[in-house]
Design an enzyme around this catalytic site. Structure first.
Site, short mmCIF file in Angstrom:
data_model
loop_
_atom_site.label_atom_id
_atom_site.label_comp_id
_atom_site.label_asym_id
_atom_site.label_seq_id
_atom_site.Cartn_x
_atom_site.Cartn_y
_atom_site.Cartn_z
N CYS A 1 0.83 -1.19 0.00
CA CYS A 1 0.00 0.00 0.00
C CYS A 1 0.87 1.26 0.00
O CYS A 1 1.89 1.32 0.68
CB CYS A 1 -0.94 0.09 1.20
SG CYS A 1 -2.05 -1.29 1.37
N ARG B 1 3.93 -0.24 -4.82
CA ARG B 1 3.71 -0.78 -3.47
C ARG B 1 2.40 -1.56 -3.37
O ARG B 1 2.15 -2.24 -2.37
CB ARG B 1 3.68 0.36 -2.45
CG ARG B 1 4.95 1.15 -2.38
CD ARG B 1 4.83 2.24 -1.36
NE ARG B 1 4.67 1.71 -0.03
CZ ARG B 1 5.65 1.38 0.78
NH1 ARG B 1 6.89 1.56 0.38
NH2 ARG B 1 5.42 0.91 1.97
N TRP C 1 -2.75 -2.82 -1.64
CA TRP C 1 -2.43 -4.24 -1.81
C TRP C 1 -3.25 -4.95 -0.74
O TRP C 1 -2.97 -4.80 0.45
CB TRP C 1 -0.94 -4.49 -1.63
CG TRP C 1 -0.51 -5.88 -1.93
CD1 TRP C 1 -0.14 -6.38 -3.15
CD2 TRP C 1 -0.38 -6.98 -1.01
NE1 TRP C 1 0.19 -7.70 -3.03
CE2 TRP C 1 0.05 -8.10 -1.73
CE3 TRP C 1 -0.61 -7.11 0.36
CZ2 TRP C 1 0.28 -9.33 -1.13
CZ3 TRP C 1 -0.38 -8.34 0.95
CH2 TRP C 1 0.06 -9.44 0.20
N ASN D 1 -1.83 1.96 5.76
CA ASN D 1 -0.96 0.89 5.27
C ASN D 1 -0.57 0.07 6.50
O ASN D 1 -0.08 0.64 7.47
CB ASN D 1 0.27 1.53 4.60
CG ASN D 1 1.36 0.53 4.28
OD1 ASN D 1 1.11 -0.66 4.20
ND2 ASN D 1 2.56 1.04 4.08
N GLY D 2 -0.81 -1.23 6.47
CA GLY D 2 -0.47 -2.07 7.62
C GLY D 2 -1.63 -2.97 7.99
O GLY D 2 -2.58 -3.12 7.21
N GLU E 1 17.65 -17.49 -8.32
CA GLU E 1 17.22 -16.13 -8.66
C GLU E 1 16.66 -16.07 -10.08
O GLU E 1 15.66 -15.39 -10.33
CB GLU E 1 18.42 -15.18 -8.47
CG GLU E 1 18.17 -13.72 -8.82
CD GLU E 1 17.05 -13.05 -8.05
OE1 GLU E 1 16.50 -13.63 -7.09
OE2 GLU E 1 16.67 -11.94 -8.45
N LYS F 1 12.88 -14.88 -10.96
CA LYS F 1 12.59 -13.78 -11.89
C LYS F 1 11.57 -14.22 -12.93
O LYS F 1 10.63 -13.52 -13.23
CB LYS F 1 13.85 -13.31 -12.62
CG LYS F 1 14.83 -12.48 -11.85
CD LYS F 1 14.38 -11.11 -11.43
CE LYS F 1 13.63 -11.14 -10.13
NZ LYS F 1 14.37 -11.02 -8.91
N GLU G 1 7.96 -14.86 -11.26
CA GLU G 1 7.21 -13.73 -10.70
C GLU G 1 6.71 -12.75 -11.75
O GLU G 1 5.70 -12.08 -11.52
CB GLU G 1 7.99 -13.02 -9.60
CG GLU G 1 9.14 -12.17 -10.04
CD GLU G 1 9.83 -11.45 -8.88
OE1 GLU G 1 9.16 -11.04 -7.94
OE2 GLU G 1 11.06 -11.30 -8.95
N HIS H 1 18.04 -36.37 -8.35
CA HIS H 1 17.29 -36.86 -7.20
C HIS H 1 15.80 -36.51 -7.29
O HIS H 1 15.12 -36.47 -6.28
CB HIS H 1 17.89 -36.30 -5.90
CG HIS H 1 19.31 -36.73 -5.68
ND1 HIS H 1 19.65 -38.02 -5.32
CD2 HIS H 1 20.48 -36.06 -5.84
CE1 HIS H 1 20.97 -38.11 -5.23
NE2 HIS H 1 21.50 -36.94 -5.54
N LYS I 1 5.96 -4.38 -3.92
CA LYS I 1 7.40 -4.19 -3.82
C LYS I 1 7.92 -4.43 -2.41
O LYS I 1 8.92 -5.10 -2.22
CB LYS I 1 7.75 -2.77 -4.29
CG LYS I 1 9.24 -2.48 -4.32
CD LYS I 1 9.93 -3.26 -5.41
CE LYS I 1 11.41 -3.01 -5.48
NZ LYS I 1 12.10 -4.06 -6.24
O1 M6R Z 1 12.77 -5.44 0.23
P1 M6R Z 1 13.29 -6.83 0.46
O2 M6R Z 1 14.59 -7.07 -0.21
O3 M6R Z 1 13.35 -7.20 1.91
O4 M6R Z 1 12.23 -7.76 -0.22
C1 M6R Z 1 12.33 -9.15 -0.15
C2 M6R Z 1 11.46 -9.81 -1.19
O5 M6R Z 1 10.11 -9.46 -0.99
C3 M6R Z 1 11.86 -9.42 -2.62
O6 M6R Z 1 13.20 -9.69 -2.86
C4 M6R Z 1 10.99 -10.18 -3.63
O7 M6R Z 1 11.29 -11.53 -3.59
C5 M6R Z 1 11.19 -9.61 -5.03
N1 M6R Z 1 9.93 -9.40 -5.68
C6 M6R Z 1 11.96 -10.50 -5.93
O8 M6R Z 1 12.12 -9.98 -7.19
#
Ligand code: M6R
Length: 614
Positions: free
Chosen positions: A2, A27, A75, A101-102, A487, A491, A494, A510, A609
């Site tokens: 949010c 956000r 969000w 937000n929260g 990673e 990517k 997501e 395995h 984010k």
């Molecule tokens: O702000 P942060 O690095 O603590 O966030 C952690 C994860 O939420 C963040 O890395 C998330 O996995 C990303 N969307 C990955 O691209």
């Protein structure tokens, strides 16, 4: 999660709020809303499921005037994304509105009490309950709104960044924060409020970061007044914002993600600047100098993080063990905080986070702190909650990362963690001087090597086109490149919604090998190094089952070229620095696949984010 924005001054609030919401849309983006009080004293609220642009369409032709207002991009946590659950929310009389937000954890009990007192609720949100509570206190205790906010915040459990607007007081905004970020911008006869500085930077560089359990009373023509929720006055500490406007704009790129991928030569350099001098053989992160003895004597390092930052933590595990010979445990913050971890006072806990606001990481820090461990933060957002909760640490200097998929933050984190491991190794004497020097020179050459990888964009786009319709993908790496495989898979999944898994190459036999057939693209990081031959064998195992191999190889490689379906060559470097380069083609590949599949690259579905809820 949010984004919140507020304005009070002499300009029209609506355009400022809407621009701010667009900047904060990363956000949360399932619904948005604004409220303004016009010159006649009427409060106009517009809210809509969908993007900020849907809200703009909805508000067209309506009364959007007024020089005080608040806005929110959501969000969803409590209640599905729809018009009613969108913020702002009304109090019982409709005179107060609030954005939040929260999460208010005890909202159900409060709601029950208020219902018994005759309150009725329109939405399923916890936010609506809180604004009803504020009004209930205001009326029953005959208080001003600001004071009622203080009293109400003492009754709730949870996290909040909120702003209250009172129809009967068009000259005041009331803001409060606990656990979720909030910045107040101080201009000439005008004030701005936002979840981060991006909506503010274009108007003023003077900002105040609210601390937890603080309430700001922002009145037109007066100085901002800060109080704790226990009603103690707090002096105002105005800081100068370091952010530049260009850093938060797309600058000609189609998406923030692409811009951020291309920024990596610069962001990597910025993360090393002033900390590394290969010629003089110096590595120094100022932030950990005072704690170097603790590092030297640490029997163990625990790394806590989530998502991409957790992957950077895995790279750091290899780095600290290899360079500084300190055992490392890498923990998902969400798991760590909910078990009963054994933490010793001489443990060093490194918390990694781009946003510096991730709720699970913050909670894990508090747990480790309570057991006496030393907390070292590695964060990107200056002044965010994690650096403030840490004993010491180093910023990553990647610049604002707006795309939800983390790219330049990852490489910047790995750079800072590499410098940290090298500094500790030097102090401990666990690395030969010649190797140390060689690594410093290698590190200095990484930005140029990333530039070389970026030049292969057309080839990567071509490969993306071939595999864009895949339903599954496997990513394999070994040693330092195993976290890169994780990673790469994250990517892809997501932003393109293709199911992808990252595996240590040797683990494939395995289980995952059962998945391999001619429809399965397998991305393998097969760079030169001690594991090269073993990875080549893994590639052969995939080929024997008709899987498609897309290999990231060291420039000039011939063996893998002969067996892979496609190769992407990357410049040679020390094995321990390969993640900094090898991740880049995988970021580009995911980007192109997602664009070709028509996905919203910068705002993938269901994500936000910064994850400020657990
Ligand atoms: O702000 P942060 O690095 O603590 O966030 C952690 C994860 O939420 C963040 O890395 C998330 O996995 C990303 N969307 C990955 O691209």
């Amino acid at each position: 999660m949010c984004g919140i924005v507020g304005y009070i001054g002499n300009r029209e609030a609506y355009p400022i709020l809407m621009k701010g919401l667009q900047r904060l849309e990363y956000r949360g983006y399932d619904s948005a809303g604004v409220a303004m009080i016009n010159a006649a004293g009427a409060m106009n609220v517009f809210k809509k499921k969908g993007k900020v642009s849907d809200l703009a369409d909805f508000a067209k032709g309506q009364d959007i005037t007024g020089n005080i207002g608040i806005g929110h991009t959501r969000w969803a946590t409590h209640g599905e994304p729809n018009d009613v659950n969108s913020h702002p929310h009304y109090s019982q009389s409709g005179d107060l509105v609030m954005i939040h937000n929260g999460i208010i954890e005890n909202y159900a009990a409060i709601k029950e009490g208020l219902t018994k007192r005759g309150h009725t609720f329109q939405s399923q949100t916890d936010t609506e309950v809180l604004i009803h509570l504020i009004e209930d206190i205001k009326k029953s205790e005959n208080m001003k709104t600001g004071h009622a906010v203080l009293v109400a915040l003492n009754q709730i459990i949870g996290a909040y960044a909120l702003v209250v607007l009172d129809k009967n007081d068009p000259n005041t905004l009331i803001a409060a924060k606990k656990g979720s970020p909030m910045v107040i911008g101080i201009g000439e006869d005008e004030f701005f409020i936002a979840s981060d500085a991006s909506p503010i930077v274009e108007y003023t560089k003077n900002v105040v970061y609210l601390n937890d359990e603080q309430v700001a009373i922002i009145r037109r023509g007066e100085e901002v007044k800060l109080r704790t929720i226990k009603d103690k006055e707090i002096p105002l500490y105005v800081q100068e914002l370091e952010m530049e406007l260009e850093a938060i704009e797309k600058g000609g790129y189609e998406h923030f993600m692409l811009k951020e991928i291309y920024e990596q030569p610069r962001s990597v350099k910025d993360s090393m600047r002033g900390r590394l001098n290969a010629e003089k053989g110096i590595v120094q992160l100022g932030g950990i100098v005072d704690h170097i003895a603790k590092f030297k004597n640490a029997k163990r390092i625990i790394i806590i993080a989530c998502g991409t930052s957790w992957h950077a933590g895995l790279v750091a595990e290899y780095l600290f063990e290899e360079y500084a010979r300190i055992p490392v445990e890498v923990e998902y913050a969400s798991e760590f905080r909910y078990r009963n971890p054994i933490i010793y006072p001489d443990d060093i806990v490194i918390a990694i986070s781009q946003s510096g606001e991730t709720a699970d990481t913050l909670a894990a820090i508090e747990l480790a702190k309570s057991k006496g461990a030393t907390i070292i933060g590695v964060c990107n957002v200056v002044g965010s909650s994690i650096p403030r909760a840490s004993h010491a640490g180093s910023y990553t200097h990647a610049g604002p990362e707006i795309g939800v998929a983390s790219t330049k933050a990852f490489t910047a984190q790995v750079v800072v963690l590499t410098l940290m491991a090298l500094q500790v190794a030097k102090e401990k004497g666990t690395m030969a001087e010649s190797k140390f020097r060689q690594l410093l020179y290698e590190l200095e050459s990484i930005p140029t090597k990333i530039e070389d990888v970026l030049k292969q964009n057309d080839l990567i786009k071509h490969i993306a086109d071939i595999y864009k319709n895949a339903e599954n993908a496997l990513y394999l790496g070994r040693g330092f490149t195993f976290p890169v495989a994780l990673e790469g898979a994250l990517k892809l999944k997501e932003i393109s919604y293709i199911h992808a898994e990252g595996y240590p190459a040797a683990e494939m036999k395995h289980g995952p090998i059962a998945l391999i057939d001619e429809a399965m693209p397998v991305f393998v990081i097969a760079t030169k190094g001690p594991n090269y031959e073993k990875v080549v064998s893994n590639i052969q195992e995939v080929k024997a089952r008709k899987g498609k191999i897309i290999a990231v190889v060291t420039s000039g490689d011939k063996d893998v070229k002969g067996m892979a379906d496609h190769v992407i060559e990357i410049p040679e470097t020390d094995e321990s620095l390969v993640p900094l380069i090898a991740v880049v083609p995988l970021q580009l590949l995911s980007y192109h696949v997602a664009v070709m599949r028509g996905c919203n690259v910068d705002q993938p579905r269901n994500l936000a984010k910064s994850v400020t809820v657990e």
